[in-house]
Design a protein around this motif. Structure first.
Motif, PDB file in Angstrom:
ATOM      1  N   GLU A   1       0.808  -1.235   0.047  1.00 20.44           N
ATOM      2  CA  GLU A   1      -0.036  -0.074  -0.034  1.00 20.44           C
ATOM      3  C   GLU A   1       0.939   1.220  -0.029  1.00 20.44           C
ATOM      4  O   GLU A   1       1.974   1.508   0.520  1.00 20.44           O
ATOM      5  CB  GLU A   1      -0.913   0.050   1.306  1.00 20.44           C
ATOM      6  N   THR A   2       0.453   2.228  -0.846  1.00 24.94           N
ATOM      7  CA  THR A   2       1.192   3.388  -0.696  1.00 24.94           C
ATOM      8  C   THR A   2       0.059   4.600  -0.367  1.00 24.94           C
ATOM      9  O   THR A   2      -0.924   4.679  -1.025  1.00 24.94           O
ATOM     10  CB  THR A   2       1.666   3.713  -2.142  1.00 24.94           C
ATOM     11  N   ILE A   3       0.586   5.451   0.410  1.00 24.98           N
ATOM     12  CA  ILE A   3      -0.263   6.643   0.830  1.00 24.98           C
ATOM     13  C   ILE A   3       0.634   7.860   0.691  1.00 24.98           C
ATOM     14  O   ILE A   3       1.544   8.228   1.055  1.00 24.98           O
ATOM     15  CB  ILE A   3      -0.716   6.548   2.084  1.00 24.98           C
ATOM     16  N   GLU A   4       0.096   8.735  -0.333  1.00 25.15           N
ATOM     17  CA  GLU A   4       0.799  10.004  -0.815  1.00 25.15           C
ATOM     18  C   GLU A   4       0.542  10.870   0.479  1.00 25.15           C
ATOM     19  O   GLU A   4      -0.367  11.479   0.611  1.00 25.15           O
ATOM     20  CB  GLU A   4       0.083  10.551  -2.127  1.00 25.15           C
ATOM     21  N   THR A   5       1.669  11.249   1.101  1.00 28.58           N
ATOM     22  CA  THR A   5       1.793  12.124   2.219  1.00 28.58           C
ATOM     23  C   THR A   5       3.120  12.824   2.282  1.00 28.58           C
ATOM     24  O   THR A   5       4.197  12.210   2.488  1.00 28.58           O
ATOM     25  CB  THR A   5       1.740  11.274   3.530  1.00 28.58           C
ATOM     26  N   ARG A   6       2.993  13.855   1.598  1.00 27.10           N
ATOM     27  CA  ARG A   6       4.318  14.644   1.349  1.00 27.10           C
ATOM     28  C   ARG A   6       4.788  15.356   2.599  1.00 27.10           C
ATOM     29  O   ARG A   6       3.967  16.297   3.131  1.00 27.10           O
ATOM     30  CB  ARG A   6       4.107  15.964   0.310  1.00 27.10           C
ATOM     31  N   ILE A   7       5.636  15.114   3.270  1.00 22.07           N
ATOM     32  CA  ILE A   7       6.242  15.466   4.334  1.00 22.07           C
ATOM     33  C   ILE A   7       7.508  16.409   4.472  1.00 22.07           C
ATOM     34  O   ILE A   7       7.853  17.073   5.089  1.00 22.07           O
ATOM     35  CB  ILE A   7       6.641  14.509   5.482  1.00 22.07           C
ATOM     36  N   SER A   8       7.776  16.624   2.971  1.00 25.34           N
ATOM     37  CA  SER A   8       9.026  17.348   2.547  1.00 25.34           C
ATOM     38  C   SER A   8       8.848  18.780   2.315  1.00 25.34           C
ATOM     39  O   SER A   8       9.848  19.480   1.968  1.00 25.34           O
ATOM     40  CB  SER A   8       9.775  16.591   1.659  1.00 25.34           C
ATOM     41  N   ALA A   9       7.851  19.193   2.365  1.00 24.37           N
ATOM     42  CA  ALA A   9       7.655  20.967   2.051  1.00 24.37           C
ATOM     43  C   ALA A   9       8.397  21.631   2.781  1.00 24.37           C
ATOM     44  O   ALA A   9       8.607  21.511   3.990  1.00 24.37           O
ATOM     45  CB  ALA A   9       6.186  21.176   2.256  1.00 24.37           C
ATOM     46  N   GLY A  10       9.266  22.371   2.152  1.00 28.89           N
ATOM     47  CA  GLY A  10      10.176  23.165   2.715  1.00 28.89           C
ATOM     48  C   GLY A  10      11.471  22.698   2.760  1.00 28.89           C
ATOM     49  O   GLY A  10      12.621  23.302   3.320  1.00 28.89           O
ATOM     50  N   ILE A  11      11.808  21.544   2.246  1.00 28.49           N
ATOM     51  CA  ILE A  11      12.938  20.764   2.115  1.00 28.49           C
ATOM     52  C   ILE A  11      14.319  21.501   1.262  1.00 28.49           C
ATOM     53  O   ILE A  11      15.503  21.309   1.736  1.00 28.49           O
ATOM     54  CB  ILE A  11      13.037  19.420   1.389  1.00 28.49           C
ATOM     55  N   SER A  12      13.880  22.731   0.336  1.00 29.38           N
ATOM     56  CA  SER A  12      14.879  23.362  -0.252  1.00 29.38           C
ATOM     57  C   SER A  12      15.363  24.557   0.551  1.00 29.38           C
ATOM     58  O   SER A  12      16.334  25.191   0.138  1.00 29.38           O
ATOM     59  CB  SER A  12      14.458  23.852  -1.468  1.00 29.38           C
ATOM     60  N   ARG A  13      15.078  24.753   1.842  1.00 29.09           N
ATOM     61  CA  ARG A  13      15.304  25.994   2.510  1.00 29.09           C
ATOM     62  C   ARG A  13      16.732  25.719   3.123  1.00 29.09           C
ATOM     63  O   ARG A  13      17.179  24.495   3.343  1.00 29.09           O
ATOM     64  CB  ARG A  13      14.346  25.922   3.685  1.00 29.09           C
ATOM     65  N   GLU A  14      17.425  26.532   3.516  1.00 30.00           N
ATOM     66  CA  GLU A  14      18.842  26.319   3.979  1.00 30.00           C
ATOM     67  C   GLU A  14      18.837  25.701   5.289  1.00 30.00           C
ATOM     68  O   GLU A  14      19.753  24.753   5.391  1.00 30.00           O
ATOM     69  CB  GLU A  14      19.471  27.823   4.046  1.00 30.00           C
ATOM     70  N   LEU A  15      17.863  25.829   6.102  1.00 31.89           N
ATOM     71  CA  LEU A  15      17.746  25.181   7.313  1.00 31.89           C
ATOM     72  C   LEU A  15      16.385  24.506   7.214  1.00 31.89           C
ATOM     73  O   LEU A  15      15.403  24.784   7.613  1.00 31.89           O
ATOM     74  CB  LEU A  15      17.668  26.058   8.484  1.00 31.89           C
ATOM     75  N   PRO A  16      16.403  23.302   6.655  1.00 35.06           N
ATOM     76  CA  PRO A  16      15.118  22.410   6.294  1.00 35.06           C
ATOM     77  C   PRO A  16      14.597  21.844   7.520  1.00 35.06           C
ATOM     78  O   PRO A  16      15.222  21.455   8.464  1.00 35.06           O
ATOM     79  CB  PRO A  16      15.410  21.470   5.428  1.00 35.06           C
ATOM     80  N   SER A  17      13.298  21.965   7.876  1.00 37.29           N
ATOM     81  CA  SER A  17      12.603  21.123   8.933  1.00 37.29           C
ATOM     82  C   SER A  17      11.092  20.753   8.467  1.00 37.29           C
ATOM     83  O   SER A  17      10.627  21.315   7.709  1.00 37.29           O
ATOM     84  CB  SER A  17      12.498  22.339  10.029  1.00 37.29           C
ATOM     85  N   LEU A  18      10.771  19.788   9.196  1.00 39.74           N
ATOM     86  CA  LEU A  18       9.329  19.402   9.010  1.00 39.74           C
ATOM     87  C   LEU A  18       8.478  20.128   9.704  1.00 39.74           C
ATOM     88  O   LEU A  18       8.477  20.499  10.890  1.00 39.74           O
ATOM     89  CB  LEU A  18       9.258  18.004   9.518  1.00 39.74           C
ATOM     90  N   SER A  19       7.327  20.689   9.017  1.00 41.69           N
ATOM     91  CA  SER A  19       6.306  21.409   9.657  1.00 41.69           C
ATOM     92  C   SER A  19       5.676  20.747  10.634  1.00 41.69           C
ATOM     93  O   SER A  19       5.425  19.293  10.611  1.00 41.69           O
ATOM     94  CB  SER A  19       5.233  22.163   8.483  1.00 41.69           C
ATOM     95  N   GLU A  20       4.572  21.126  11.641  1.00 44.52           N
ATOM     96  CA  GLU A  20       3.931  20.492  12.570  1.00 44.52           C
ATOM     97  C   GLU A  20       2.841  19.649  11.651  1.00 44.52           C
ATOM     98  O   GLU A  20       2.365  18.610  12.144  1.00 44.52           O
ATOM     99  CB  GLU A  20       3.236  21.446  13.295  1.00 44.52           C
TER     100      GLU A  20
END
Length: 313
Positions: A35-54
């Motif tokens: 099973e695959t569920i499309e869940t993009r957790i990588s928004a903001g990954i291109s930032r100089e200091l990447p972090s995962l949003s809440e």
């Protein structure tokens, strides 16, 4: 089921589950459930200091809980959760690990680039179509990174993880995701990918060395091309021609995001990044001097499953 394992693979664009057991042939796997569920957790990954949003942490945790629930129905002897570029590169990746642990009691293993490459190689070795191939190059394009691994005699000779994922490049070069892709953006993406490949020093020679591709960008492209040909992806050949991928890139890049959403087998969560992924693939094929590549489903999660199952035999 004592000979059954479950693997949850936390990628940048999607989170995937594989439940597998030992196959009848030596060193083979049988897929019991996937099973695959499309869940993009990588928004903001291109930032100089990447972090995962809440939001990403909450959404990713909820998806893992659902896949964990599905896996438990098969009573696996072992459940593994692994994460790659998005969690590996995030400054607050430990927050995500803790969130998942509190929800499931399972600890995510964050793979290094070399570990990811090794397990992908283990997965490919389980593909009946590739198992007899002594030498090949594997590539995988995710949301955060592009992996390149050179195998000779089943041994990794060279492995690289480049920051050329489709989410990362889209955030960096595409200013309006709702509009058709500007030619200037395409040229910038292509130039950047080519520059990074050249700087990496990866050895693609000789030209007849097979190029094996895994990952969502290739799976989605194969599914779309199969639908255009009027066949199901399961009936399609794994060989993807550069010319066909180029036509698909040209078609989707000219469309608005809204128009792309009507494309059969293109997940809505990937519609904004698919042009970037296809440009990256084309630039890779051009630099590697290849006219085609072979798609395989046997990616990272198969390698993790193989590692768990084979060491018991």
């Amino acid at each position: 089921m004592p000979d059954t394992v479950a693997v949850i693979d936390v990628g940048s664009n999607s989170i995937k589950l594989l439940v597998a057991c030992l196959g009848s042939a030596p060193k083979s796997l049988e897929t019991l459930f996937s099973e695959t569920i499309e869940t993009r957790i990588s928004a903001g990954i291109s930032r100089e200091l990447p972090s995962l949003s809440e939001v990403a942490i909450a959404g990713g945790t909820a998806t893992i809980c659902e896949l964990h629930r599905l896996a438990l129905a098969y009573q696996p002897a072992h459940i593994a959760i692994v994460a790659t570029s998005a969690v590996r590169d995030a400054l607050n990746g430990d927050d995500f690990v803790q969130s998942v642990f509190e929800a499931t009691g399972l600890r995510i293993r964050i793979l290094s680039g070399p570990e990811e490459a090794r397990h992908i190689g283990q997965g490919l070795a389980c593909d009946p179509a590739i198992a007899g191939e002594p030498r090949f190059i594997q590539t995988d394009i995710g949301g955060g990174s592009l992996e390149l691994v050179r195998f000779e005699g089943g041994v990794i000779q060279q492995a690289l993880s480049l920051q050329l994922g489709a989410v990362r490049l889209t955030e960096r070069f595409v200013t309006d995701k709702d509009a058709p892709l500007a030619p200037e953006a395409e040229a910038a993406i292509r130039a950047h990918v080519t520059k990074q490949l050249k700087a990496s020093g990866f050895n693609f020679s000789p030209r007849d060395l097979p190029l094996i591709a895994t990952g969502g960008a290739f799976t989605v492209s194969r599914a779309i091309l199969a639908a255009e040909a009027g066949i199901d992806m399961s009936q399609s050949e794994p060989l993807l021609e550069r010319e066909a991928l180029g036509r698909l890139k040209h078609k989707l890049a000219k469309q608005t995001l809204h128009e792309r959403l009507s494309t059969p087998h293109l997940p809505a969560a990937r519609a904004d990044i698919i042009p970037t992924a296809l440009i990256t693939i084309d630039a890779l094929l051009e630099y590697a001097e290849r006219d085609q590549l072979t798609h395989s489903y046997y990616n990272l999660r198969y390698g993790i499953a193989a590692d768990l199952l084979f060491k018991k035999t």
